[in-house]
Motif scaffolding. Sequence first.
Motif, PDB file in Angstrom:
ATOM      1  N   LEU A  57       3.368   1.001   1.592  1.00 41.69           N
ATOM      2  CA  LEU A  57       4.566   1.835   1.712  1.00 41.69           C
ATOM      3  C   LEU A  57       4.956   2.610   2.845  1.00 41.69           C
ATOM      4  CD1 LEU A  57       4.367   3.578  -1.859  1.00 41.69           C
ATOM      5  CD2 LEU A  57       6.123   1.908  -1.138  1.00 41.69           C
ATOM      6  N   PRO A  58       3.690   3.299   3.796  1.00 44.94           N
ATOM      7  CA  PRO A  58       4.237   3.795   4.891  1.00 44.94           C
ATOM      8  C   PRO A  58       4.446   2.878   6.089  1.00 44.94           C
ATOM      9  CG  PRO A  58       2.034   4.681   4.000  1.00 44.94           C
ATOM     10  CD  PRO A  58       2.477   3.401   3.198  1.00 44.94           C
ATOM     11  N   ASP A  59       4.100   1.359   5.814  1.00 43.30           N
ATOM     12  CA  ASP A  59       4.402   0.502   7.077  1.00 43.30           C
ATOM     13  C   ASP A  59       5.699  -0.297   6.800  1.00 43.30           C
ATOM     14  OD1 ASP A  59       1.790   0.790   7.974  1.00 43.30           O
ATOM     15  OD2 ASP A  59       1.126  -0.891   6.943  1.00 43.30           O
ATOM     16  N   HIS A  60       6.122  -0.353   5.307  1.00 44.39           N
ATOM     17  CA  HIS A  60       7.308  -1.175   5.260  1.00 44.39           C
ATOM     18  C   HIS A  60       8.434  -0.103   4.839  1.00 44.39           C
ATOM     19  CE1 HIS A  60       4.434  -4.041   4.336  1.00 44.39           C
ATOM     20  NE2 HIS A  60       5.351  -5.285   4.712  1.00 44.39           N
ATOM     21  N   LEU A  61       8.446   1.056   4.257  1.00 48.29           N
ATOM     22  CA  LEU A  61       9.468   1.998   4.103  1.00 48.29           C
ATOM     23  C   LEU A  61       9.384   3.135   5.176  1.00 48.29           C
ATOM     24  CD1 LEU A  61       9.263   1.985   0.353  1.00 48.29           C
ATOM     25  CD2 LEU A  61      10.749   0.768   1.616  1.00 48.29           C
ATOM     26  N   GLY A  62       8.351   3.258   5.949  1.00 45.83           N
ATOM     27  CA  GLY A  62       8.604   4.394   6.693  1.00 45.83           C
ATOM     28  C   GLY A  62       8.095   5.959   6.485  1.00 45.83           C
ATOM     29  N   ILE A  63       7.402   5.809   5.127  1.00 46.84           N
ATOM     30  CA  ILE A  63       7.054   7.073   4.517  1.00 46.84           C
ATOM     31  C   ILE A  63       6.105   7.795   5.427  1.00 46.84           C
ATOM     32  CG2 ILE A  63       6.315   8.112   2.527  1.00 46.84           C
ATOM     33  CD1 ILE A  63       7.381   5.657   0.848  1.00 46.84           C
ATOM     34  N   ASP A  64       6.226   8.767   5.809  1.00 44.32           N
ATOM     35  CA  ASP A  64       5.233   9.651   6.620  1.00 44.32           C
ATOM     36  C   ASP A  64       4.267  10.547   5.831  1.00 44.32           C
ATOM     37  OD1 ASP A  64       6.339   8.589   8.949  1.00 44.32           O
ATOM     38  OD2 ASP A  64       8.023  10.197   9.078  1.00 44.32           O
ATOM     39  N   SER A  65       4.691  10.765   5.019  1.00 42.02           N
ATOM     40  CA  SER A  65       3.725  11.803   3.884  1.00 42.02           C
ATOM     41  C   SER A  65       2.970  10.940   3.183  1.00 42.02           C
ATOM     42  CB  SER A  65       4.643  12.560   3.112  1.00 42.02           C
ATOM     43  OG  SER A  65       3.947  13.228   1.840  1.00 42.02           O
ATOM     44  N   ALA A  66       1.576  11.304   3.343  1.00 35.02           N
ATOM     45  CA  ALA A  66       0.612  10.702   2.444  1.00 35.02           C
ATOM     46  C   ALA A  66       0.604  11.032   1.290  1.00 35.02           C
ATOM     47  CB  ALA A  66      -1.019  10.942   3.243  1.00 35.02           C
ATOM     48  N   TRP A  67       1.075  12.271   0.870  1.00 37.99           N
ATOM     49  CA  TRP A  67       1.057  12.555  -0.607  1.00 37.99           C
ATOM     50  C   TRP A  67       2.090  11.846  -1.337  1.00 37.99           C
ATOM     51  CZ3 TRP A  67       5.053  14.783  -3.595  1.00 37.99           C
ATOM     52  CH2 TRP A  67       4.662  15.232  -4.604  1.00 37.99           C
ATOM     53  N   LEU A  68       2.959  11.582  -0.581  1.00 34.93           N
ATOM     54  CA  LEU A  68       4.563  10.807  -1.420  1.00 34.93           C
ATOM     55  C   LEU A  68       3.896   9.593  -1.421  1.00 34.93           C
ATOM     56  CD1 LEU A  68       7.256  11.026  -2.259  1.00 34.93           C
ATOM     57  CD2 LEU A  68       8.053  10.684   0.159  1.00 34.93           C
ATOM     58  N   ALA A  69       3.526   8.819  -0.572  1.00 35.23           N
ATOM     59  CA  ALA A  69       3.067   7.428  -0.519  1.00 35.23           C
ATOM     60  C   ALA A  69       2.186   7.296  -1.634  1.00 35.23           C
ATOM     61  CB  ALA A  69       2.527   7.012   0.919  1.00 35.23           C
ATOM     62  N   ASN A  70       1.208   8.239  -1.976  1.00 40.85           N
ATOM     63  CA  ASN A  70       0.306   7.948  -2.957  1.00 40.85           C
ATOM     64  C   ASN A  70       0.885   8.090  -4.262  1.00 40.85           C
ATOM     65  OD1 ASN A  70      -2.085   7.600  -1.393  1.00 40.85           O
ATOM     66  ND2 ASN A  70      -2.643   9.428  -0.905  1.00 40.85           N
ATOM     67  N   THR A  71       1.916   9.022  -4.287  1.00 39.17           N
ATOM     68  CA  THR A  71       2.476   9.193  -5.436  1.00 39.17           C
ATOM     69  C   THR A  71       3.343   8.267  -6.148  1.00 39.17           C
ATOM     70  OG1 THR A  71       2.564  11.841  -5.123  1.00 39.17           O
ATOM     71  CG2 THR A  71       4.142  10.840  -6.923  1.00 39.17           C
ATOM     72  N   ILE A  72       4.106   7.788  -5.121  1.00 37.16           N
ATOM     73  CA  ILE A  72       4.932   6.421  -5.431  1.00 37.16           C
ATOM     74  C   ILE A  72       4.056   5.269  -5.522  1.00 37.16           C
ATOM     75  CG2 ILE A  72       6.635   4.796  -4.561  1.00 37.16           C
ATOM     76  CD1 ILE A  72       7.708   7.207  -2.564  1.00 37.16           C
ATOM     77  N   ALA A  73       2.837   5.036  -5.041  1.00 35.52           N
ATOM     78  CA  ALA A  73       1.986   3.959  -5.181  1.00 35.52           C
ATOM     79  C   ALA A  73       1.190   4.275  -6.618  1.00 35.52           C
ATOM     80  CB  ALA A  73       1.002   3.965  -4.181  1.00 35.52           C
ATOM     81  N   PHE A  74       1.085   5.531  -6.989  1.00 37.35           N
ATOM     82  CA  PHE A  74       0.374   5.542  -8.437  1.00 37.35           C
ATOM     83  C   PHE A  74       1.480   5.078  -9.362  1.00 37.35           C
ATOM     84  CE2 PHE A  74      -0.515   7.923 -12.085  1.00 37.35           C
ATOM     85  CZ  PHE A  74      -1.864   7.805 -12.221  1.00 37.35           C
TER      86      PHE A  74
END
Length: 309
Positions: A57-74
């Motif tokens: 998610l951070p690499d392909h969507l440019g999400i900088d927030s680790a918390w947001l990336a983990n939430t979406i990934a979950f």
Amino acid sequence: MGFFLETLIGGLMAGMLYSLVALGFVLIFKASGVFNFAQGAMVLFAALAMARFSAWLPDHLGIDSAWLANTIAFFLAGALMFVVAWLIERLVLRHLVNQEGATLLMATLGIAYVLEGVGTSVFGADVYKIDVGMPKEPVMILEGTFEGGLLINKEDFVAALIAAVLVGLLALFFQKTATGRALRAVADDHQAAQSIGIPLNRIWVIVWCVAGLVALVAGVIWGSKLGVQFSLATVALRGLPVVILGGLTSIPGAIIGGLIIGVGEKVSEVYLGPMIGGGIEIWFAYQLALLFLLFRPQGLFGEKIIDRV
């Protein structure tokens, strides 16, 4: 006294994680009457999905927030587990309605191999890291009550708290909801449940979805502690003695069994291990399960089977 309480608390926290893993076995058994050998593969598959989604998610969507990336990934991993549950019912279980338990058992073995193969093919077989922000450093508590205080691992505490909340919610779901009662009815007799209008296929999809959610939470917790690797599938083996001890049909049994084994492992390793060279924590649970198989095979809370002829 303080050292004993540290050991006891550590055992209780480990026991809640064992209960969470065992819960996956109990859920499937209550709905289908078959032991689910695919539970370990589900934990591995869910953990792989979570780890790779949180990295992509951070690499392909440019999400900088680790918390947001983990939430979406979950949530993405959870949705994927729901799709897996639907496919299992559609492609496998639907064709095995009213079949012998041995047939369903072999089907779960096949599901396990398929999930392991697809998971490693799609997500890779490397060791991946899951970092959901769980605290790693220990903390000292009750310093004024006990000399030196009690040393508590905050990561284990948070993991045990999450497991306890999930286990409690699932227990309420089974006991207090119409769907939960329908699940118990299906477990007792497939044909009788169908005859009173309970849709067997829908019930199986629901229970496999719930088991997939349990596998995802267990995979995230164990993946955060140990790293996501192929051997994570063997974590489910830690749940086998728990369900034997508590009973394959009992959610309270899974909870109590996990706590007993967690405490028993820690206490025996600390106090008996030095006398016999250590290593008790590795085999204690399986020896206890063997004793129960010999003298009380239905477990502490399992239903005793009575055959009348």
